[in-house]
Design a protein around this motif. Structure first.
Motif, mmCIF file in Angstrom:
data_model
loop_
_atom_site.group_PDB
_atom_site.id
_atom_site.type_symbol
_atom_site.label_atom_id
_atom_site.label_comp_id
_atom_site.label_asym_id
_atom_site.label_seq_id
_atom_site.Cartn_x
_atom_site.Cartn_y
_atom_site.Cartn_z
ATOM 1 N N ARG A 97 -1.820 -2.922 -1.586
ATOM 2 C CA ARG A 97 -0.545 -2.239 -1.343
ATOM 3 C C ARG A 97 0.305 -2.349 -2.606
ATOM 4 N NH1 ARG A 97 -3.213 -1.665 2.571
ATOM 5 N NH2 ARG A 97 -2.750 -2.022 4.782
ATOM 6 N N ILE A 98 1.096 -1.317 -2.879
ATOM 7 C CA ILE A 98 2.059 -1.338 -3.979
ATOM 8 C C ILE A 98 3.420 -0.944 -3.422
ATOM 9 C CG2 ILE A 98 2.723 -0.370 -6.213
ATOM 10 C CD1 ILE A 98 -0.199 0.054 -6.839
ATOM 11 N N PHE A 99 4.370 -1.866 -3.506
ATOM 12 C CA PHE A 99 5.723 -1.651 -2.972
ATOM 13 C C PHE A 99 6.650 -1.439 -4.168
ATOM 14 C CE2 PHE A 99 3.257 -4.598 -0.436
ATOM 15 C CZ PHE A 99 3.357 -4.108 0.855
ATOM 16 N N ALA A 100 7.071 -0.210 -4.375
ATOM 17 C CA ALA A 100 7.836 0.123 -5.579
ATOM 18 C C ALA A 100 9.087 0.927 -5.235
ATOM 19 C CB ALA A 100 6.958 0.907 -6.553
ATOM 20 N N ASN A 101 9.921 1.105 -6.260
ATOM 21 C CA ASN A 101 11.087 2.009 -6.217
ATOM 22 C C ASN A 101 12.116 1.632 -5.151
ATOM 23 O OD1 ASN A 101 9.764 3.624 -8.190
ATOM 24 N ND2 ASN A 101 8.596 4.623 -6.550
ATOM 25 N N ALA A 102 12.279 0.345 -4.884
ATOM 26 C CA ALA A 102 13.261 -0.067 -3.872
ATOM 27 C C ALA A 102 14.376 -0.931 -4.448
ATOM 28 C CB ALA A 102 12.568 -0.828 -2.744
ATOM 29 N N LYS A 118 10.413 -4.990 -10.933
ATOM 30 C CA LYS A 118 10.645 -3.799 -10.106
ATOM 31 C C LYS A 118 9.600 -3.561 -9.025
ATOM 32 C CE LYS A 118 14.258 -2.317 -12.446
ATOM 33 N NZ LYS A 118 15.599 -2.203 -11.854
ATOM 34 N N THR A 119 8.362 -3.983 -9.236
ATOM 35 C CA THR A 119 7.265 -3.592 -8.352
ATOM 36 C C THR A 119 6.573 -4.806 -7.759
ATOM 37 O OG1 THR A 119 6.911 -1.612 -9.693
ATOM 38 C CG2 THR A 119 5.156 -2.230 -8.172
#
Length: 462
Positions: A174-179, A121-122
């Motif tokens: 950087r943290i790219f989440a919830n997409a 997910k992340t």
């Protein structure tokens, strides 16, 4: 880079030899220690692995090994850090594993290294940097870091920088989440080194490395009614030089080439690569074994390699009708599909990779075996067989580790009951020893093979 042919065609010795193995060779292996991805950086000086426990281990090329004649492919542990932790989605009552699905290196721009890692997910952007100096002589705090009482500061000091032991630090930038609603199966950096894509079963998103709270959906194959779902996305990758092009594969055995200049949502592909199915060879397992588990564009950008359950196919991006080369990986398993279906091995997702000069291909199999194919000037089966090509089956095993610097012995599998002395019967294969993840050094004949919790490194002696 010149590569020599490395198979005698008779199951004899090769020019490939064992270099190193990382990890314990013990029988008791925990699930968290299983390696889930392997990736060299762009110059091959670093090699990263991710495991099911959410850890990333980075190995660095031993400087002395590059000075030897011939060169050696030896790596030492450079940094180890916990990339992902197990999470729980309370809204969906869903446990999110910490397993690292993919690692992708950014091209180096300064002294630090950057890489992307993702679980289901992340996605996280990590900075890996060195520190070999320390600052001393602070005015406002003690050497241990505790704040000093300002009333006790009677004179100002100029801080000084002193040498210190080398320390490698990994920090999340950087943290790219919830997409993603579904599990992420691919991440791929664009050639512009500013954007990257992430793909799950039904959607592909486009990200900018500097923006974490917004991504653009560029592919969406989710039907209005999920009961009408007929295929899912299995892998996606950007073109190595054209920043507007990317490809993605599906469980139906098709590959679509999309051009982001055509529309914001790439729901219409520019090209569709699909091999017509032989109606006489169709069976209950046809759709399962035709699902593409991995797709990789060549370093030159002209060709594309796809891996399905039984073999490899090489496509020319200028010809959609059929692959220009076909390489059977373990055709002898075709008679075992029923038992492979019962033990779920038929759903294993094997990866594949190109050599630095695009002349050789590598992918994994069972029993600790992995296959190397030499393209022979593009004369693979399906291209008319105009030029003889060589193919090689090698084994990542303890026996190889016991014979360092000695040429590996090519392995052969007998598909029938009758077998030669140096062959192994297909009925004796160990399907728990599967090679799913492999990587090839971008410039040299050095390969990394993940076998359960062990990372084997082999090199061509020449």
């Amino acid at each position: 880079m010149f590569y020599r042919s490395n198979s005698d065609g008779n199951g004899g010795e090769t020019t490939w030899c064992f270099s190193q193995v990382k990890g314990t060779l013990e029988d008791d292996v925990t699930e968290a220690d299983l390696i889930s991805c392997v990736e060299f950086n762009h110059d091959g000086e670093l090699l990263a692995t991710g495991d099911k426990g959410g850890r990333v281990v980075i190995f660095q090329r031993d400087p002395a090994s590059k000075q030897c004649v011939p060169k050696k492919g030896e790596y030492n542990v450079y940094s180890t850090f916990q990339s992902h932790e197990p999470e729980f989605d309370y809204l969906k009552s869903l446990e999110i594993e910490e397993k690292i699905n993919k690692i992708r290196w950014l091209k180096r721009k300064n002294q630090a290294h950057f890489l992307l890692s993702t679980n289901d997910k992340t996605i996280k952007l990590w900075k890996v940097s060195e520190r070999d100096k320390r600052v001393t002589g602070y005015n406002t705090r003690e050497e241990g870091g505790r704040p000093r009482d300002p009333a006790r500061v009677t004179q100002l000091r100029v801080p000084t920088v002193l040498p210190a032991d080398l320390m490698v630090e990994a920090s999340p930038r950087r943290i790219f989440a919830n997409a993603h609603t579904y599990h992420i199966n691919s991440i791929s950096l664009n050639s512009d080194q500013e954007t990257y894509l992430s793909a799950d079963d039904l959607r592909i998103n486009l990200w900018h490395l500097e923006i974490t709270d917004q991504s653009f959906n560029i592919v969406d194959i989710k039907p209005a009614n999920m009961e009408e779902l007929t295929e899912v996305i299995t892998a996606a990758e950007f073109h190595p030089t054209e920043c507007n092009l990317f490809v993605y594969s599906s469980s139906k055995g098709t590959i679509r080439l999309c051009d982001m200049r055509a529309a914001a949502l790439c729901d219409r592909h520019a090209k569709l690569f699909e091999e017509p199915e032989d109606p006489h060879a169709r069976s209950f397992f046809s759709e399962i074994i035709s699902s593409i588990s991995d797709v990789k564009l060549s370093n030159s950008g002209r060709y594309m390699m796809s891996r399905d359950y039984l073999g490899l196919k090489v496509w020319d991006l200028r010809m959609e009708t059929k692959p220009v080369e076909t390489y059977p990986v373990h055709e002898y398993l075709r008679s075992k599909l029923c038992s492979l279906y019962e033990n779920d091995c038929i759903f294993d997702k094997f990866e594949c990779c190109w050599s630095g000069d695009d002349q050789r291909l590598m992918t994994g199999s069972y029993n600790g075996f992995f296959r190397i194919f030499e393209r022979g000037g593009g004369g693979g089966a399906g291209a008319g067989g105009a030029t003889r090509r060589s193919e090689l089956t090698l084994e990542a095993s303890r026996d190889a580790a016991a014979r360092p610097r000695q040429p590996l012995r090519a392995r052969r599998v007998a598909a029938t009951a009758k077998r030669k002395k140096d062959e192994i019967s297909v009925d004796c294969l160990d399907f728990n020893k599967k090679i799913l993840h492999t990587a090839w050094h971008p410039h040299e004949s050095i390969i990394a093979v993940a076998a359960t919790n062990n990372l084997f490194i082999f090199q061509d002696k020449f």
